[in-house]
Scaffold this active site. Sequence first.
Site, PDB file in Angstrom:
ATOM      1  N   LYS A 182       0.811  -1.217   0.000  1.00  0.00           N
ATOM      2  CA  LYS A 182       0.000   0.000   0.000  1.00  0.00           C
ATOM      3  C   LYS A 182       0.849   1.274   0.000  1.00  0.00           C
ATOM      4  CE  LYS A 182      -0.756  -0.047   5.022  1.00  0.00           C
ATOM      5  NZ  LYS A 182      -0.097   1.202   5.387  1.00  0.00           N
ATOM      6  N   ASP A 183       2.150   1.157   0.331  1.00  0.00           N
ATOM      7  CA  ASP A 183       3.022   2.331   0.317  1.00  0.00           C
ATOM      8  C   ASP A 183       3.565   2.658  -1.072  1.00  0.00           C
ATOM      9  OD1 ASP A 183       2.745   2.656   3.060  1.00  0.00           O
ATOM     10  OD2 ASP A 183       4.540   1.486   3.534  1.00  0.00           O
ATOM     11  N   ARG A 238      -8.300   8.181   3.960  1.00  0.00           N
ATOM     12  CA  ARG A 238      -9.238   7.145   3.503  1.00  0.00           C
ATOM     13  C   ARG A 238     -10.091   6.632   4.659  1.00  0.00           C
ATOM     14  NH1 ARG A 238      -9.119   1.975   4.418  1.00  0.00           N
ATOM     15  NH2 ARG A 238      -7.008   2.105   5.246  1.00  0.00           N
ATOM     16  N   ARG A 239      -9.422   6.294   5.751  1.00  0.00           N
ATOM     17  CA  ARG A 239     -10.170   5.807   6.917  1.00  0.00           C
ATOM     18  C   ARG A 239     -11.061   6.902   7.476  1.00  0.00           C
ATOM     19  NH1 ARG A 239      -4.665   3.310   9.031  1.00  0.00           N
ATOM     20  NH2 ARG A 239      -4.794   1.201   8.148  1.00  0.00           N
ATOM     21  N   ARG A 256       0.014   9.781  13.867  1.00  0.00           N
ATOM     22  CA  ARG A 256       1.163   9.277  13.132  1.00  0.00           C
ATOM     23  C   ARG A 256       2.024   8.422  14.043  1.00  0.00           C
ATOM     24  NH1 ARG A 256       3.607  11.937   9.148  1.00  0.00           N
ATOM     25  NH2 ARG A 256       4.758   9.958   9.003  1.00  0.00           N
ATOM     26  N   GLY A 257       2.985   7.718  13.447  1.00  0.00           N
ATOM     27  CA  GLY A 257       3.931   6.931  14.219  1.00  0.00           C
ATOM     28  C   GLY A 257       3.822   5.454  13.912  1.00  0.00           C
ATOM     29  N   ASN A 258       4.766   4.682  14.425  1.00  0.00           N
ATOM     30  CA  ASN A 258       4.743   3.243  14.237  1.00  0.00           C
ATOM     31  C   ASN A 258       3.593   2.616  15.008  1.00  0.00           C
ATOM     32  OD1 ASN A 258       7.087   3.416  12.664  1.00  0.00           O
ATOM     33  ND2 ASN A 258       8.409   3.265  14.469  1.00  0.00           N
ATOM     34  N   THR A 276       3.892   2.798  18.748  1.00  0.00           N
ATOM     35  CA  THR A 276       3.719   4.170  19.227  1.00  0.00           C
ATOM     36  C   THR A 276       2.242   4.540  19.300  1.00  0.00           C
ATOM     37  OG1 THR A 276       5.822   4.825  18.235  1.00  0.00           O
ATOM     38  CG2 THR A 276       4.275   6.588  18.780  1.00  0.00           C
ATOM     39  N   ARG A 277       1.486   4.147  18.290  1.00  0.00           N
ATOM     40  CA  ARG A 277       0.055   4.466  18.276  1.00  0.00           C
ATOM     41  C   ARG A 277      -0.678   3.739  19.394  1.00  0.00           C
ATOM     42  NH1 ARG A 277      -1.317   4.553  11.738  1.00  0.00           N
ATOM     43  NH2 ARG A 277       0.817   4.978  11.077  1.00  0.00           N
ATOM     44  N   CYS A 294      -1.759   9.649  -1.017  1.00  0.00           N
ATOM     45  CA  CYS A 294      -2.213   9.809   0.359  1.00  0.00           C
ATOM     46  C   CYS A 294      -2.940  11.132   0.588  1.00  0.00           C
ATOM     47  CB  CYS A 294      -1.031   9.700   1.316  1.00  0.00           C
ATOM     48  SG  CYS A 294       0.265  10.921   1.040  1.00  0.00           S
TER      49      CYS A 294
END
Length: 308
Positions: A81-82, A129-130, A147-149, A152-153, A240
């Site tokens: 998706k990236d 999108r979400r 944001r973040g890994n 982290t989230r 994005c």
Amino acid sequence: MRRIVVGTRRSALAMTQTQWVIERLKALGTGHAFAVQPIVTKGDRILDVTLSKIGGKGLFVKEIEQALLDREADLAVHSLKDLPAELPDGLVIAAVPPREDPRDALISRDGRRFEQLPAGAVVGTSSLRRAAQLLAWRPDVRVVPLRGNVDTRLKRLEAGDFDAIVLAAAGLARMGWLNRVTEFLPPERVIPAVGQGALAVECRADDDEVLALVARLNDRDTERAVRAERAFLHRLNGGCQVPLGAHAVVEGDRVRLTGFVGAPDGSRLIVETADGTEAEEVGVAAAERILARGGDALLEQVGEGSQQ
């Protein structure tokens, strides 16, 4: 035997995905040696701005692709998706392994499903999108950038910054964290990102040895599904900065794709479906139907808004 350098992002999820691919390549018994080359991308460096505001395409892959072109790496493992709809000249997707769960997953602090969250509940996500689809479903919740890994989230959710967060189920599965999921969001209600749940193994188009090796990991049905989704993305020239998604399923020789384009606030979603035997044609057909229903004007409006 040749030593193959594998480029990847530094996050725990990216490393886990890369090791998964390497272990399967090793299992082929070819005797190749592998070395991992962690690479920091623009999307990893800039964490205090939403993805839609950073702009551009390939935020999480450009530096890795440059390493391939510079022959500093021989192959790369990406979350598909990236990847932008168009790859740089000289690079190809050599394999798409079997897909993980493509759905989005909601994790709430108190175990409530999305429909049970109170009015005004704060939901965190990094994705336009979400956000568009969640707001179309529940205009009374607040969707806030996150944001973040993955870890982290999750920590920010536990700290009480959000009532719930939405993440890709595939990433949670690969990290062994599915026990955290409160609810898997139905893909007909929250259409996944193009390529979500799939990995892409990318390499140079002229590297016959690596191409032949990696091709053995390819899953034909997953490849056909993501080809349809990426054709949809390519036709709409999306990234994005635009709320859009597509999800294709393969049944026998047929591919069925559902895609959407929406307004960021969820006030309008244009959803279309197409079906056929040629993957790219299915993706383009769904995109054309969306454009015919005013999707072109919506895309232009959203694009202008993201630049302000």
